[in-house]
Design a protein around this motif. Structure first.
Motif, PDB file in Angstrom:
ATOM      1  N   ASP A  48      20.073  -2.287  44.031  1.00  0.00           N
ATOM      2  CA  ASP A  48      21.493  -2.593  44.235  1.00  0.00           C
ATOM      3  C   ASP A  48      21.981  -2.138  45.275  1.00  0.00           C
ATOM      4  O   ASP A  48      22.512  -1.164  45.286  1.00  0.00           O
TER       5      ASP A  48
ATOM      6  N   GLN B 139      24.123  -0.859  48.667  1.00  0.00           N
ATOM      7  CA  GLN B 139      25.463  -0.919  49.170  1.00  0.00           C
ATOM      8  C   GLN B 139      25.705  -0.389  50.529  1.00  0.00           C
ATOM      9  O   GLN B 139      26.199   0.760  50.926  1.00  0.00           O
TER      10      GLN B 139
ATOM     11  N   TYR C 122      26.565   0.137  54.536  1.00  0.00           N
ATOM     12  CA  TYR C 122      27.879   0.243  55.213  1.00  0.00           C
ATOM     13  C   TYR C 122      27.705   0.404  56.815  1.00  0.00           C
ATOM     14  O   TYR C 122      26.392   0.899  57.109  1.00  0.00           O
TER      15      TYR C 122
ATOM     16  N   ARG D 248      30.171  -3.036  54.144  1.00  0.00           N
ATOM     17  CA  ARG D 248      31.374  -2.532  54.469  1.00  0.00           C
ATOM     18  C   ARG D 248      31.345  -1.881  55.774  1.00  0.00           C
ATOM     19  O   ARG D 248      30.508  -1.198  56.259  1.00  0.00           O
TER      20      ARG D 248
ATOM     21  N   ALA E 164      35.772   1.845  46.003  1.00  0.00           N
ATOM     22  CA  ALA E 164      34.427   1.836  46.311  1.00  0.00           C
ATOM     23  C   ALA E 164      33.744   3.042  46.575  1.00  0.00           C
ATOM     24  O   ALA E 164      32.446   3.468  46.512  1.00  0.00           O
TER      25      ALA E 164
ATOM     26  N   ALA F 111      30.188   5.012  44.876  1.00  0.00           N
ATOM     27  CA  ALA F 111      29.110   5.535  45.743  1.00  0.00           C
ATOM     28  C   ALA F 111      28.720   6.901  45.262  1.00  0.00           C
ATOM     29  O   ALA F 111      27.820   7.654  45.763  1.00  0.00           O
TER      30      ALA F 111
END
Length: 785
Positions: free
Chosen positions: A484, A486, A488, A580, A597, A601
């Motif tokens: 998954d 994440q 940015y 993001r 968020a 992280a």
């Protein structure tokens, strides 16, 4: 020659001239004495001295007798000279007549104990007591007689020789000794002879060496010989002594005999169900030899017949052990006839020819019948089937048969313990195996089944076999991202910069391995923000297509990613990544993506460490706040009490504090709406609290996360409809980011007696971040204290 004999010879050499009528022996001292006398009396020098003959005494003579005479040439027979004897045995064994010088022996002597005696003689003048002759030394020798028998030394005598050795082979040497004098007569001269042992052995008379005189001595006929040897002194003449000894002579074995079977035919029986390695029987070839000469090897001569069996030699008994080497089948072959040969391991052709060192016999082996269970054509069975195979698909056929002559029918079944889910089924009559349920290689890649085969009639004998079915993979799973992600993008990211490196996974297992292809959704418009580059190694790079991303413009971007595998047919999946926009630190870290968020992280270990740190800091600050609040309340109560007495009644908002170990609930007026010019001085309290917090917290006001938190709280306070025109005391508690349990502050909003939402009440003051409204004169630096 011993020392006594040597001394005797030397004495004979020196004494012999006087004994034979020559000049007597005169010592150097005697010559000096006589020379001095001659010079004193006359100018003529007269030679004078002792006169005696060699003196011998026969041993073992018990009779006292005269053995000799000592005399000086000065002796004129007038008895004026006196003779004196001293030395070994003087007085008890030997005496001397002091007038005549005659020597006498008083007892028998033994030469073997003492072969000679050394004595000293003196001649003195009876009147003047002066020596006529100087003291002189002489020897009396004991003469030997044959009074000792010879004796053998180093007994017992034991020897061994090889059988069949040639005549004249040396066996052993016997040795005897005689205590008599070997230099006198024949008393100690020995001679050897055989008393018992002829005609096989003989002895050399003078040396005592025994040799063989017969060449055909066979160990198998007689192994030990006793030889009696006699020794005599006096060269064997009559009147001498003798002695005997026995010599034990053993014959050592040589390989002069070959193996011989006692029977021409050996018969054995063995069951057809006997396992490989079973001993069928033992055979034995006799060999009269022993030890290494009797060792033999057995071999099976008929190679075609003997391939089913093997034979080994028992190292202890030298028997031939017949062993089953291959499985037997009564229906195929019921009898074996094999030739067996035995041959010596060590062959000595000096005694026999090579042919005589071997022998042969016949071995007959009969196989007995046993009712056997069915036998499978393979063991084990290994099959393969596609996971996409439909129910009812034939996987393979198992075949077993009854090998007995009755040939009973066989029925098949799958053991329930090996196929609990009933994935497969088998036809009981012909052994065909079918797929009975859906297959999924990702759930089970192989199956290990046990198939039973049982005879229908008789004793229903059964047997089993292992069936291994491997499920082959088909491409029935779509590829997905391996985790998954994440991603940015920082606000200062430049075009072409790497945003995220992604990889994929697939539950399938192709033979050549996975190969994934990454792409974006085909669209007529090119994505202006990001692009995907396939790295051709099952990874892809997400790159920024432009620069200057800002949160003010947009906080999130959505990027669909298409992943396609290399299967046949090829499968694909689409996953949308949320990218993001972040205000990154100089190191590239993104700390300002929001508390929620950021919590996702952070690593689990960092959360634990941060929680422990905050807990310790909270305990430290709590004690400082309690002291500060107490002091602040005391000053404030005193001042407010004075103001209440001086002012008129007015509507005011009350903040109630409850402090442990102090008076019950007291109300303090913060300010009057009409007395704004009176400001509460709180510099002392705020300074101590602010400094302790700044030095205690790991995250200070300069940190981006902390600043964002303060800005959010200020915005909420500014938008609060309850603020103007009233003054409110707002409380904030900041425990860092990522807390899943909420605030740790003990200040909570409780329902007040009034309806004013700005009025709060506390029961247990704790470490807090306090903000005063600008109406109370708070500065920017007062936001944290």
């Amino acid at each position: 020659m011993d020392n006594c004999s040597l001394l005797h010879v030397l004495l004979m050499i020196f004494i012999m001239p006087g004994w034979l009528g020559g000049d007597p022996i005169i010592s150097r001292k005697q010559q000096e004495i006589r020379s001095s006398k001659a010079f004193r009396g006359s100018h003529l020098r007269v030679r004078r001295g002792w006169i005696w003959s060699q003196i011998f005494v026969e041993e073992e003579d018990p009779t006292p007798r005269k053995i000799g005479q000592l005399k000086s040439d000065y002796d004129t027979g007038d008895f004026t000279i006196k003779y004196i004897l001293s030395g070994e045995g003087a007085g008890d064994i030997f005496i001397i007549d002091e007038y005549t010088g005659d020597l006498h022996s008083l007892q028998s002597l033994d030469r073997e104990l003492k072969p000679f005696y050394i004595l000293q003689a003196q001649a003195i003048n009876r009147r003047s007591r002066q020596p006529v002759e100087p003291e002189s030394e002489f020897i009396i020798k004991v003469q030997d007689i044959n009074d000792n028998a010879p004796e053998f030394i180093n007994e017992p005598y034991i020897s061994s020789i090889p059988e069949m050795c040639p005549t004249g082979t040396t066996v052993i040497q016997v040795t005897a000794t005689d205590a008599d004098d070997p230099l006198f007569g024949n008393n100690a001269k020995l001679i050897y002879s055989i008393v018992l042992g002829e005609p096989y052995f003989s002895v050399e008379p003078k040396t005592g060496i025994i040799v063989t005189s017969w060449s055909d001595m066979d160990r198998e006929a007689r192994e030990v010989y006793l030889v009696v040897v006699q020794v005599k002194d006096m060269l064997g003449l009559n009147g001498g002594y003798s002695a005997t000894t026995t010599v034990t002579i053993s014959l050592m074995d040589v390989n002069d005999n070959g193996p011989t079977f006692q029977h021409n035919l050996y018969t054995f029986a063995i069951s057809e169900s006997a396992p490989v390695g079973t001993t069928v029987g033992r055979i034995m070839a006799d060999d009269s030899d022993v030890g290494l000469n009797a060792k033999m090897n057995y071999s099976l001569e008929d190679l075609e017949e003997s391939s089913t069996f093997t034979i080994q030699t028992d190292p202890d008994t030298q028997e031939g052990i017949v062993i089953l080497d291959q499985p037997l089948d009564f229906e195929s072959k019921r009898r074996f006839v094999i030739a067996v040969e035995a041959i010596n391991e060590n062959i000595d052709t000096r005694f026999l020819s090579a042919y005589e060192f071997q022998d042969r016999t016949t071995l007959k082996i009969t196989v007995t019948n046993v009712d056997e269970p069915p036998i499978f054509s393979e063991t084990p069975y290994n099959w393969k089937v596609l996971e996409s195979a439909q129910i009812g698909t034939q996987v393979g056929t198992i075949y077993a048969r009854d090998t007995d002559t009755t040939n009973n029918p066989v029925r098949y079944s799958i053991s329930k313990s090996s196929d609990t889910q009933q994935i497969f089924r088998i036809d009981p009559s012909n052994g065909t195996v079918y797929v009975a349920n859906r297959l999924d290689r990702e759930t089970a890649a192989w199956y290990n089944l046990t198939v039973n085969a049982r005879e229908i009639r008789d004793d229903q004998l059964s047997s089993s076999v292992s069936l291994l079915i491997s499920v082959l993979d088909v491409n029935d799973n779509v590829p997905t991202l391996s985790q998954d992600y994440q991603p940015y993008v920082c606000e200062d990211t430049q075009a072409g910069e790497l945003i995220e490196l992604i990889s994929a996974t697939d539950a399938d297992d192709p033979v050549d391995g996975h190969h994934f292809y990454f792409s974006m959704i085909p669209d007529k418009h090119i994505n202006p923000n990001f692009t995907i580059r396939d790295n051709q190694d099952n990874t892809a790079s997400i790159l920024a297509r432009r620069s200057t991303f800002t949160q003010h413009d947009r906080t999130h971007y959505y990027l669909p990613v298409v992943i396609r595998d290399s299967g046949s047919p090829s499968l694909s999946s689409t996953t949308t990544l949320t990218i993001r926009v972040c205000v990154c630190q100089p190191t590239g870290h993104c700390p300002s993506a929001g508390v929620e968020a950021q919590a996702l992280a952070l690593d689990l270990h960092m959360q634990i460490l941060l929680g422990l740190s905050v807990g310790l800091i909270t305990l430290a600050v709590l004690s400082m706040l309690i002291l500060a609040v107490r002091k602040y309340k005391t000053l404030r109560l005193e001042k407010m009490a004075t103001q209440e007495l001086e002012t008129e009644e007015f509507s005011e908002k009350i903040l109630s504090f409850t402090v442990p170990e102090t008076q019950p609930s007291q109300t303090v007026s913060l300010r009057h709406p009409h007395r704004r010019e009176h400001k509460l001085c709180r510099e002392q309290v705020t300074t101590s609290i602010r400094m302790s917090l700044r030095h205690s917290h790991l995250i200070g006001p300069e940190d981006g996360v902390f600043q964002q938190f303060i800005m959010d709280r200020l915005a909420e306070a500014d938008e609060d409809p309850c603020v103007p025109p009233f003054d409110c005391l707002h409380t904030y508690a900041f425990e860092g980011t990522g807390s899943v349990s909420g605030s740790l502050s003990s200040l909570g909003s409780l329902e007040s007696e009034t309806s004013d939402p700005c009025v709060s009440q506390t029961r247990d003051p704790g470490p807090q971040l306090l903000r005063l409204s600008p109406w109370l004169g708070a500065t920017d630096d007062d936001t944290l204290f």
